[in-house]
Design a protein around this motif. Sequence first.
Motif, short mmCIF file in Angstrom:
data_model
loop_
_atom_site.label_atom_id
_atom_site.label_comp_id
_atom_site.label_asym_id
_atom_site.label_seq_id
_atom_site.Cartn_x
_atom_site.Cartn_y
_atom_site.Cartn_z
N CYS A 178 0.85 -1.19 0.00
CA CYS A 178 0.00 0.00 0.00
C CYS A 178 0.89 1.24 0.00
CB CYS A 178 -0.97 0.00 1.18
SG CYS A 178 -0.22 0.53 2.74
N HIS A 180 1.16 3.55 2.00
CA HIS A 180 1.63 4.05 3.29
C HIS A 180 2.85 3.33 3.83
CE1 HIS A 180 -2.84 4.28 2.94
NE2 HIS A 180 -2.54 5.56 3.03
N CYS A 211 -0.78 -1.50 5.33
CA CYS A 211 -0.59 -0.98 6.69
C CYS A 211 -1.84 -1.19 7.56
CB CYS A 211 -0.24 0.50 6.63
SG CYS A 211 -1.65 1.53 6.20
N CYS A 214 -4.94 0.71 6.37
CA CYS A 214 -5.56 0.04 5.23
C CYS A 214 -6.34 -1.20 5.69
CB CYS A 214 -4.51 -0.37 4.20
SG CYS A 214 -3.99 1.00 3.16
#
Length: 250
Positions: A178, A180, A211, A214
């Motif tokens: 993701c 992040h 993360c 998410c």
Amino acid sequence: MIFRPLKYEKYAQKAIDKLQESQPKFREKFDTDNFENWFYNQSSETLRLYSEDKEIYFKYIPVGTFSLNTNSWMWSWANEDSVEPRKFRTLKIKEFGEKKNYENLTKAHFDGDKYTGWELTSIAFDIIGGIGTYRVISEHLEKYFLLTEQITKEEVEKIESELIECSVHGKIRKAFICQHLNTVQKTGFEEAFETYRGMELDEEDDFQAWCSECEKERLKTDGWNDESMEFAEIKLVCERCYFEIKEINE
Ligand SMILES: [Zn+2]
Ligand SMILES: [Zn+2]
């Protein structure tokens, strides 16, 4: 009666004899002595033998390396420089060694002589199997391969097309994370399935991580949907970057 296990030397000799029996047939079948050059690619675990007018490709498992500088052997499972996923298949040899109490099969590296590489490769051939073996020498390093199958140029290209070119780690398998996840902060690290460095993946599987934020979004929508995917904004990284991020989060 006392059970006496086969001594290491005896076992090693048996393995050498076995390889010496089958290796000439392999060399004859593929005419491996009559190529002028070799090239191997760790990421795709392929060995190419070639001359001006011909070439042949094999899939390989790296067995280990023998340094002519230090006269010492190192098993590929212990070699952090080697990125071949299938190097961990040689752990089967280590397991066997632990059962039999054969030190040469369990120690990561140790001193040897000019016979060590072939001896251990014979043992790898006995325990793991394959169609033949090969050795290349570059600079002061001998690298030993267990060849598992012949493959076509198209198959090699397909494997390589699935790799990513990372500016830090070179051409290597890809992974998905993701937006992040990063190498600086802890963000939590959720995975599609449990992974470890260099693991083999089924064709339909990819390294995938996201993360904690998410994960919250994902659970809210009961699995990935357009909304949570938009939040995650999945991007591509290389496999080594992936595990560096994973370690930060551990
Ligand atoms: Zn995220
Ligand atoms: Zn990378």
